[in-house]
Design a protein around this motif. Structure first.
Motif, short mmCIF file in Angstrom:
data_model
loop_
_atom_site.label_atom_id
_atom_site.label_comp_id
_atom_site.label_asym_id
_atom_site.label_seq_id
_atom_site.Cartn_x
_atom_site.Cartn_y
_atom_site.Cartn_z
N ASN A 82 -3.81 -0.21 -5.17
CA ASN A 82 -2.75 -1.17 -5.49
C ASN A 82 -1.59 -0.47 -6.20
O ASN A 82 -0.74 -1.12 -6.80
CB ASN A 82 -3.28 -2.37 -6.27
CG ASN A 82 -3.56 -2.08 -7.72
OD1 ASN A 82 -3.83 -0.94 -8.10
ND2 ASN A 82 -3.52 -3.11 -8.54
N ARG B 12 0.51 1.64 -2.47
CA ARG B 12 -0.62 1.35 -1.58
C ARG B 12 -0.58 2.10 -0.26
O ARG B 12 -1.57 2.73 0.13
CB ARG B 12 -0.71 -0.15 -1.30
CG ARG B 12 -0.81 -0.99 -2.52
CD ARG B 12 -0.81 -2.46 -2.22
NE ARG B 12 0.42 -2.90 -1.55
CZ ARG B 12 0.67 -4.15 -1.23
NH1 ARG B 12 -0.21 -5.11 -1.50
NH2 ARG B 12 1.79 -4.48 -0.63
N GLU B 13 0.52 1.99 0.46
CA GLU B 13 0.58 2.61 1.79
C GLU B 13 0.40 4.11 1.68
O GLU B 13 -0.36 4.71 2.45
CB GLU B 13 1.89 2.26 2.49
CG GLU B 13 1.91 2.76 3.91
CD GLU B 13 3.06 2.20 4.72
OE1 GLU B 13 3.44 2.89 5.69
OE2 GLU B 13 3.56 1.10 4.41
N GLU C 61 -4.81 -6.98 2.95
CA GLU C 61 -4.20 -7.15 1.63
C GLU C 61 -5.02 -8.20 0.89
O GLU C 61 -5.35 -9.24 1.46
CB GLU C 61 -2.75 -7.59 1.73
CG GLU C 61 -2.08 -7.69 0.37
CD GLU C 61 -0.60 -8.01 0.47
OE1 GLU C 61 0.21 -7.17 0.04
OE2 GLU C 61 -0.28 -9.10 0.99
N SER C 62 -5.35 -7.90 -0.35
CA SER C 62 -6.14 -8.84 -1.15
C SER C 62 -5.64 -8.84 -2.58
O SER C 62 -5.08 -7.86 -3.06
CB SER C 62 -7.62 -8.46 -1.12
OG SER C 62 -7.83 -7.22 -1.77
N GLU C 63 -5.86 -9.95 -3.25
CA GLU C 63 -5.52 -10.05 -4.66
C GLU C 63 -6.47 -9.16 -5.45
O GLU C 63 -7.59 -8.89 -5.02
CB GLU C 63 -5.65 -11.50 -5.13
CG GLU C 63 -4.65 -12.43 -4.49
CD GLU C 63 -3.21 -12.05 -4.76
OE1 GLU C 63 -2.89 -11.70 -5.92
OE2 GLU C 63 -2.39 -12.07 -3.82
N PRO D 1 -1.46 -6.83 -5.76
CA PRO D 1 -2.40 -6.91 -4.65
C PRO D 1 -2.81 -5.51 -4.16
O PRO D 1 -2.05 -4.56 -4.26
CB PRO D 1 -1.66 -7.67 -3.56
CG PRO D 1 -0.55 -8.38 -4.26
CD PRO D 1 -0.20 -7.53 -5.44
N TYR E 283 -4.43 -2.97 -1.00
CA TYR E 283 -4.74 -2.72 0.40
C TYR E 283 -6.18 -2.22 0.39
O TYR E 283 -6.54 -1.36 -0.43
CB TYR E 283 -3.85 -1.64 1.01
CG TYR E 283 -2.47 -2.10 1.41
CD1 TYR E 283 -2.07 -3.43 1.34
CD2 TYR E 283 -1.56 -1.19 1.90
CE1 TYR E 283 -0.80 -3.82 1.73
CE2 TYR E 283 -0.29 -1.57 2.30
CZ TYR E 283 0.09 -2.89 2.20
OH TYR E 283 1.36 -3.27 2.59
N ILE F 98 -3.21 -6.83 7.71
CA ILE F 98 -1.81 -6.41 7.81
C ILE F 98 -1.67 -5.39 8.94
O ILE F 98 -2.65 -4.80 9.39
CB ILE F 98 -1.29 -5.81 6.49
CG1 ILE F 98 -2.04 -4.53 6.15
CG2 ILE F 98 -1.38 -6.82 5.36
CD1 ILE F 98 -1.30 -3.63 5.19
#
Length: 163
Positions: A11, A14-15, A39-41, A49, A51, A157
């Motif tokens: 988080n 992320r990418e 994607e998640s909280e 968030p 990944y 995503i």
């Protein structure tokens, strides 16, 4: 040769960190099979968030060496030596399965989060729907079908990675 499944999460940038993590795993194991990226909280703390995805590979490394190698990869990608469990992460690598090994040391297998976190179970069910959980006995597809989808929000995503 052991079949392994590793959960990746980030988080922080992320990418970048997910790509770097996959590149590092590819260098370590060669061929990888990867789930979609979700994607998640944040779970367990308030934060940006994440990944998340799961990667599968084959390895001849003994479990203790593999656990050490994954930890070293986390450090190489910016994880603090004193990082808390529920905190932001540049790269989190969790070994979920090592064949059907059940153990507590050097890591807990199968990883408990498989049964409790959607961001682990859904991508694992994508990669290994017919594989059975070594303790529960159900397949990962069955476990995902029974999971309370309202418990944690998760969204696939678009994410392209090539080794």
């Amino acid at each position: 040769m052991a079949r392994i499944y590793i959960s990746l999460g980030s988080n922080v940038e992320r990418e970048h960190h997910i790509r770097a993590g996959l590149d590092s795993l590819y260098r370590l194991f060669g061929n990888l099979t990867v789930s979609r990226v979700f994607e998640s909280e944040a779970v367990g703390f308030i934060g940006r968030p994440f990944y998340n995805l799961v990667a599968a590979a084959e390895t001849e490394q003994p479990l203790d060496q593999l656990a050490h190698a994954l930890r070293e990869l986390e450090f190489a990608h910016g994880r603090a030596l004193d990082a808390k469990k529920f905190a932001p992460r540049t790269l989190d690598l969790d070994l979920l399965l090592y064949d059907d090994t059940v153990c507590e040391q050097p890591v807990s297998l199968p990883r408990g989060e498989i049964l409790t976190n959607a961001f682990v179970l859904w991508p694992l069910a994508e990669l290994a729907p017919d594989l059975r959980h070594p303790l529960d006995g159900r397949t990962y597809a069955e476990l995902w079908a029974a999971y309370d989808k309202g418990a944690q929000q998760l969204c696939p995503i678009v994410f392209n990675w090539q080794p």
